[in-house]
Write a protein that holds these residues in place. Structure first.
Motif, PDB file in Angstrom:
ATOM      1  N   UNK A  70       0.843  -1.197   0.000  1.00  0.00           N
ATOM      2  CA  UNK A  70       0.000   0.000   0.000  1.00  0.00           C
ATOM      3  C   UNK A  70       0.875   1.243   0.000  1.00  0.00           C
ATOM      4  N   UNK A  71       0.303   2.337  -0.480  1.00  0.00           N
ATOM      5  CA  UNK A  71       1.056   3.589  -0.543  1.00  0.00           C
ATOM      6  C   UNK A  71       0.942   4.401   0.737  1.00  0.00           C
ATOM      7  N   UNK A  72      -0.063   4.146   1.577  1.00  0.00           N
ATOM      8  CA  UNK A  72      -0.232   4.900   2.806  1.00  0.00           C
ATOM      9  C   UNK A  72      -1.635   4.778   3.353  1.00  0.00           C
ATOM     10  N   UNK A  96       6.285  -3.232   3.028  1.00  0.00           N
ATOM     11  CA  UNK A  96       5.455  -2.132   3.536  1.00  0.00           C
ATOM     12  C   UNK A  96       6.155  -0.829   3.168  1.00  0.00           C
ATOM     13  N   UNK A  97       5.441   0.030   2.441  1.00  0.00           N
ATOM     14  CA  UNK A  97       6.044   1.193   1.793  1.00  0.00           C
ATOM     15  C   UNK A  97       6.117   2.451   2.659  1.00  0.00           C
ATOM     16  N   UNK A  98       5.474   2.460   3.803  1.00  0.00           N
ATOM     17  CA  UNK A  98       5.442   3.691   4.612  1.00  0.00           C
ATOM     18  C   UNK A  98       5.658   3.332   6.081  1.00  0.00           C
ATOM     19  N   UNK A  99       6.221   4.257   6.877  1.00  0.00           N
ATOM     20  CA  UNK A  99       6.531   3.957   8.280  1.00  0.00           C
ATOM     21  C   UNK A  99       5.268   3.815   9.132  1.00  0.00           C
ATOM     22  N   UNK A 100       5.371   2.951  10.135  1.00  0.00           N
ATOM     23  CA  UNK A 100       4.226   2.654  10.992  1.00  0.00           C
ATOM     24  C   UNK A 100       4.606   2.704  12.466  1.00  0.00           C
ATOM     25  N   UNK A 101       3.603   2.962  13.296  1.00  0.00           N
ATOM     26  CA  UNK A 101       3.671   2.713  14.731  1.00  0.00           C
ATOM     27  C   UNK A 101       2.856   1.448  14.974  1.00  0.00           C
ATOM     28  N   UNK A 102       3.370   0.549  15.811  1.00  0.00           N
ATOM     29  CA  UNK A 102       2.660  -0.674  16.171  1.00  0.00           C
ATOM     30  C   UNK A 102       2.325  -0.629  17.651  1.00  0.00           C
ATOM     31  N   UNK A 103       1.079  -0.924  17.970  1.00  0.00           N
ATOM     32  CA  UNK A 103       0.611  -0.942  19.342  1.00  0.00           C
ATOM     33  C   UNK A 103       0.190  -2.376  19.667  1.00  0.00           C
ATOM     34  N   UNK A 112      -0.022  -2.863  25.928  1.00  0.00           N
ATOM     35  CA  UNK A 112       1.048  -3.451  26.741  1.00  0.00           C
ATOM     36  C   UNK A 112       2.443  -3.060  26.239  1.00  0.00           C
ATOM     37  N   UNK A 113       2.561  -2.651  24.976  1.00  0.00           N
ATOM     38  CA  UNK A 113       3.863  -2.209  24.457  1.00  0.00           C
ATOM     39  C   UNK A 113       3.687  -1.555  23.093  1.00  0.00           C
ATOM     40  N   UNK A 114       4.775  -0.920  22.633  1.00  0.00           N
ATOM     41  CA  UNK A 114       4.785  -0.213  21.352  1.00  0.00           C
ATOM     42  C   UNK A 114       6.043  -0.562  20.556  1.00  0.00           C
ATOM     43  N   UNK A 115       5.967  -0.364  19.272  1.00  0.00           N
ATOM     44  CA  UNK A 115       7.136  -0.256  18.397  1.00  0.00           C
ATOM     45  C   UNK A 115       6.864   1.004  17.571  1.00  0.00           C
ATOM     46  N   UNK A 116       7.680   2.032  17.772  1.00  0.00           N
ATOM     47  CA  UNK A 116       7.451   3.309  17.103  1.00  0.00           C
ATOM     48  C   UNK A 116       8.301   3.429  15.838  1.00  0.00           C
ATOM     49  N   UNK A 117       7.725   4.093  14.852  1.00  0.00           N
ATOM     50  CA  UNK A 117       8.416   4.471  13.628  1.00  0.00           C
ATOM     51  C   UNK A 117       9.138   3.294  12.954  1.00  0.00           C
ATOM     52  N   UNK A 118       8.402   2.223  12.734  1.00  0.00           N
ATOM     53  CA  UNK A 118       8.954   1.068  12.019  1.00  0.00           C
ATOM     54  C   UNK A 118       9.268   1.481  10.585  1.00  0.00           C
ATOM     55  N   UNK A 119      10.466   1.176  10.143  1.00  0.00           N
ATOM     56  CA  UNK A 119      10.987   1.646   8.849  1.00  0.00           C
ATOM     57  C   UNK A 119      10.438   0.822   7.684  1.00  0.00           C
ATOM     58  N   UNK A 120      10.053   1.492   6.595  1.00  0.00           N
ATOM     59  CA  UNK A 120       9.565   0.783   5.406  1.00  0.00           C
ATOM     60  C   UNK A 120      10.574  -0.254   4.914  1.00  0.00           C
ATOM     61  N   UNK A 121      10.058  -1.393   4.479  1.00  0.00           N
ATOM     62  CA  UNK A 121      10.817  -2.498   3.870  1.00  0.00           C
ATOM     63  C   UNK A 121      11.821  -3.164   4.813  1.00  0.00           C
ATOM     64  N   UNK A 138      -0.685   1.795  12.679  1.00  0.00           N
ATOM     65  CA  UNK A 138      -1.154   3.107  12.228  1.00  0.00           C
ATOM     66  C   UNK A 138       0.055   3.912  11.769  1.00  0.00           C
ATOM     67  N   UNK A 139      -0.192   5.049  11.192  1.00  0.00           N
ATOM     68  CA  UNK A 139       0.894   5.875  10.674  1.00  0.00           C
ATOM     69  C   UNK A 139       1.908   6.212  11.763  1.00  0.00           C
ATOM     70  N   UNK A 140       3.177   6.206  11.383  1.00  0.00           N
ATOM     71  CA  UNK A 140       4.258   6.515  12.317  1.00  0.00           C
ATOM     72  C   UNK A 140       4.096   7.916  12.886  1.00  0.00           C
ATOM     73  N   UNK A 141       4.414   8.046  14.157  1.00  0.00           N
ATOM     74  CA  UNK A 141       4.367   9.335  14.843  1.00  0.00           C
ATOM     75  C   UNK A 141       3.116   9.561  15.656  1.00  0.00           C
ATOM     76  N   UNK A 142       2.065   8.775  15.399  1.00  0.00           N
ATOM     77  CA  UNK A 142       0.790   9.024  16.081  1.00  0.00           C
ATOM     78  C   UNK A 142       0.822   8.632  17.554  1.00  0.00           C
ATOM     79  N   UNK A 143       1.627   7.641  17.934  1.00  0.00           N
ATOM     80  CA  UNK A 143       1.735   7.293  19.359  1.00  0.00           C
ATOM     81  C   UNK A 143       2.178   8.523  20.147  1.00  0.00           C
ATOM     82  N   UNK A 144       3.185   9.231  19.630  1.00  0.00           N
ATOM     83  CA  UNK A 144       3.677  10.427  20.324  1.00  0.00           C
ATOM     84  C   UNK A 144       2.721  11.602  20.186  1.00  0.00           C
ATOM     85  N   UNK A 145       2.169  11.812  19.021  1.00  0.00           N
ATOM     86  CA  UNK A 145       1.231  12.936  18.813  1.00  0.00           C
ATOM     87  C   UNK A 145       0.031  12.805  19.747  1.00  0.00           C
TER      88      UNK A 145
END
Length: 160
Positions: A70-72, A96-103, A112-121, A138-145
């Motif tokens: 996906x593109x985003x 995966x073409x765009x960075x993600x936050x994983x909850x 219970x935990x996070x992985x922030x700003x997972x890098x594409x590919x 979800x889109x990277x950065x949203x955990x912090x925002x």
């Protein structure tokens, strides 16, 4: 006779190389679009809420494919992975073409935990480090925002 055999072999090899080269043409990629399958609410410790439209990955194929190719996504969209049991989870960003936050979320639907700003590919493992039954991408950065914290909770409902 030997010259004919050599010529025939060279001709065969040439055709084989041309044939293989044609098979390496890029295959056009089908565009994968977001399809809303449910609603998710994150309940924060400060009593505020975040609402997301979600796709739900609850089949083996959907879980293995996730957001690949996906593109985003829009800011208010995410993908919720639903597993049958609670155990440590390991994700990665293959195709995966765009960075993600994983909850990572336990069976009681608490973060219970996070992985922030997972890098594409990136195919490095992104572990939950603790048991989880759900994973929200979800889109990277949203955990912090949104200032999300371990202990915040979620609820979701699947569309009929």
């Amino acid at each position: 006779m030997i010259n004919r055999l050599v010529f025939s072999m060279l001709l065969f090899v040439s055709f084989a190389m041309i044939s293989c080269k044609e098979q390496n043409k890029p295959i056009p990629q089908t565009k994968v679009s977001f399809k809303k399958e449910g609603d998710l609410t994150i309940y924060k410790s400060d009593k505020t809420q975040v609402h997301l439209d979600i796709e739900i990955a609850d089949t083996d194929f959907d879980i293995q494919t996730g957001l690949m190719y996906r593109d985003g996504m829009k800011k208010n969209q995410g993908m919720l992975f639903v597993f049958n049991d609670e155990s440590e989870r390991f994700f990665y960003m293959k195709n995966t073409k765009f960075p993600l936050d994983l909850i990572y979320i336990n069976a009681d639907k608490h973060i219970v935990s996070f992985q922030k700003n997972a890098k594409p590919f990136d195919e490095s493992s992104l572990p939950s480090n603790v048991p989880a039954q759900y994973v929200l991408e979800m889109n990277a950065g949203l955990i912090d925002i949104w200032n999300l914290k371990v202990g915040d909770s979620i609820s979701f409902k699947k569309n009929n």
